[in-house]
Design an enzyme around this catalytic site. Structure first.
Site, PDB file in Angstrom:
ATOM      1  N   CYS A   6      -2.219   9.468   3.951  1.00  0.00           N
ATOM      2  CA  CYS A   6      -2.226   8.578   2.067  1.00  0.00           C
ATOM      3  C   CYS A   6      -3.402   9.613   1.684  1.00  0.00           C
ATOM      4  O   CYS A   6      -3.041   9.188   0.519  1.00  0.00           O
ATOM      5  CB  CYS A   6      -1.774   7.049   2.058  1.00  0.00           C
TER       6      CYS A   6
ATOM      7  N   GLU B 145       0.991  -1.336   0.163  1.00  0.00           N
ATOM      8  CA  GLU B 145       0.328  -0.112  -0.256  1.00  0.00           C
ATOM      9  C   GLU B 145       0.827   1.125   0.244  1.00  0.00           C
ATOM     10  O   GLU B 145       2.175   1.229   0.980  1.00  0.00           O
ATOM     11  CB  GLU B 145      -0.877  -0.260   1.226  1.00  0.00           C
TER      12      GLU B 145
END
Ligand code: NAD
Length: 514
Positions: free
Chosen positions: A320, A286
């Site tokens: 993020c 990720e």
């Protein structure tokens, strides 16, 4: 209760005085524990190390949050050997037994909620309102993956007359968990417990700047009854121990969350077959984002401004999922920019533990220097619309908004991971979508609009893993907004979603002629 029957843990309501009292008490308790030593947990024992680092409070870097022992490569080998031994029995325990440990861990987290939030406040500079939902998320990961594993353990039955056909799952083996500092509790917990509940043994290597929170995860899992060797906490340098274990022939699975640079390297390194390696490694990576919110001419601008400000500046833009580009249709551009700059003016930057602080520090000196360089770049490439005051001491960066940024400017293309927002003007909705999709990333995105045709197009054409319409773009909830991106934002199924655990399992089929 959502449709899937999963009930997420509620966040703390800080509007209630009793909760504020508990939160303040927890800050005091944690403050009194600062500076302690934390050791790696190998085969159920806390072991001494040759090397130590300090984890400091980014609001007050002279304050040492903890002293952490870093494992050596031979200790990494030891952890690996004991994990392999523990796997023999752990892989044969029932999903229900494993799930029970996760549920106990969740209950312990619930009891320690305020302290865990306080640790995040001291170690990574999260204000309480940002840290508390992270505890909820970790609790949700434990409870959701526990029930997911019980569901998957049922397998599938494809029997026909005269033949039994059974489809079932087995664990993969030894999982290496490499976690980031920005969601130090929830992400590290989520990746770890997913591996464990699926019957794998897990080695958790947290990020250097959030190792004390990693140690808290180790304490909780131990208290919850995880057998020795099944889970091991192995703080160490990413470029040394992380790199070594990624290339280790006995690792089956790597669950990584972090930067694109490191994620791409791990993906490549893990693909190389090592001597004596008898399997291919699975990599879940990720990575970053360059997330955009589109404001069209029909948007409710007040709602849009509030959503953009929270998404761009919450936790100093170090998510993020954070918004770092806002793409505004030309007809509403001036009105939006005016309201945006007004709203940003009121952001109060300061020590994360002060109740009046909205924006805390960034994680460390190198992040601060990197973000300040991007701000200098932004001054060359756009118009500095507003920059808020920030304290001089501590790793603070002033929240900054640039307007008139072109879509290909450096600050409109690279992940800055700080409180910097680029405002970009679009001539049409087509143009706005093209700008939004014009980066290497595809993580989160947003649209503020009251035009059904635009909303419909965004559903289909906005290239992101998680799209939010008429709300902020951060704060995904387990089993409600399963989270994760594609393109260079990562590879793997969504965390907190129904496909996530499959990545930690090996499906098998047995056919029996009867
Ligand atoms: P990072 O890549 O610097 O570090 C992540 C982890 O990798 C750390 O534990 C680090 O020690 C380790 N590491 C570093 N070099 C390594 C190597 N050579 N081999 C093995 N491991 C190594 O990232 P960070 O600064 O901790 O986190 C911020 C980044 O994470 C941002 O890019 C952010 O977008 C991303 N992120 C993504 C998600 C998501 O779900 N997509 C969530 C959170 C953060």
């Amino acid at each position: 209760l959502n449709k899937g029957g999963f009930n997420p843990a509620p966040d703390t309501d800080y509007g209630r005085e009793s909760n504020l009292v508990k939160a303040r008490q927890a800050l005091t308790i944690v403050n009194n524990q600062l500076g302690k030593t934390y050791l790696p947990l190998i085969n159920g024992e806390y072991v001494e190390t040759d090397e130590y680092i300090h984890s400091v409070n980014p609001s007050t870097p002279s304050q040492i949050v903890g002293k952490i022992g870093l494992i050596s490569l031979s200790q990494a080998d030891q952890a690996m050997e004991t994990a392999k031994e523990a796997f023999k029995t752990w892989s044969k325990t029932s999903a229900t037994q494993r799930a029970e440990i996760l549920r106990r861990a969740a209950d312990i987290m619930e009891q320690k909620r305020h302290e865990l939030t306080a640790w995040m406040c001291f170690e990574v500079g999260k204000i309480l309102k940002e840290g508390d939902p992270e505890v909820s998320e970790a609790i949700d990961f434990c409870r959701y993956y526990a029930s997911e594993m019980e569901r998957l353990e049922q397998g599938y039955n494809y029997d026909v007359a005269g033949e039994n056909d059974r489809y079932f799952y087995q664990p993969k083996g030894i999982a290496l968990i490499i976690s980031p500092w920005n969601f130090p509790f929830a992400i590290a917990t989520g990746m770890t417990v997913a591996a464990l509940v699926a019957g794998n043994c897990a080695l958790l290597k947290p990020a250097a700047t959030s190792t004390v929170i990693g140690a808290k995860i180790a304490e909780i899992l131990t208290e919850a009854g995880i057998p020795k060797g099944v889970f091991q906490y192995i703080p160490g340098k990413g470029s040394v121990v992380g790199d070594y274990l990624v290339k280790h022939p006995d690792i089956h699975l790597i669950a990584f969350t972090g930067s694109r640079e490191v994620g791409c390297k791990i993906y490549a390194d893990a693909a190389i077959l090592q001597p004596k390696q008898k399997h291919l490694k699975k990599v879940i990576a990720e990575m970053g984002g360059k997330n955009a919110i589109i404001i069209d001419e029909s948007a409710d601008l007040d709602q849009g401004v509030a959503g953009v400000v929270q998404s761009a500046f919450g936790f100093s833009g170090q998510k993020c999922s954070a918004c770092s580009r806002v793409i505004v249709l030309n007809t509403v551009y001036d009105a939006f920019v005016e309201r945006l700059t007004e709203a940003v003016k009121s952001l109060n930057v300061g020590d994360a533990k002060n109740p009046s602080t909205k924006i805390g520090p960034v994680i460390d000196a190198s992040a601060q220097a990197r973000i300040l360089q991007y701000i200098e770049k932004g001054k060359e490439q756009g118009t500095l619309a507003i920059q808020v005051e920030a304290p001089e001491q501590g790793y603070f960066v002033p929240p900054t908004v640039f307007t008139d940024v072109t879509e290909d400017a450096v600050i409109a293309q690279e992940e800055i991971f700080g409180p910097v927002l680029a405002v970009i003007k679009a001539n049409s909705f087509d143009h706005a979508l093209a700008i939004a999709n014009g980066t290497d990333y595809a993580l989160t995105g947003g649209l503020y609009s009251r035009t059904p045709a635009h909303i419909d197009r965004a559903y289909k054409e906005f290239e992101v893993g998680n799209l939010y319409i008429n709300r902020g773009i951060t704060g995904a909830i387990v089993a409600r907004q399963p989270f994760g991106g594609f393109k260079l934002s990562g590879v793997g199924s969504k965390a907190g979603g129904p496909d996530y655990l499959l990545q930690f399992l090996e499906p098998r089929v047995v056919t029996e002629n009867i």
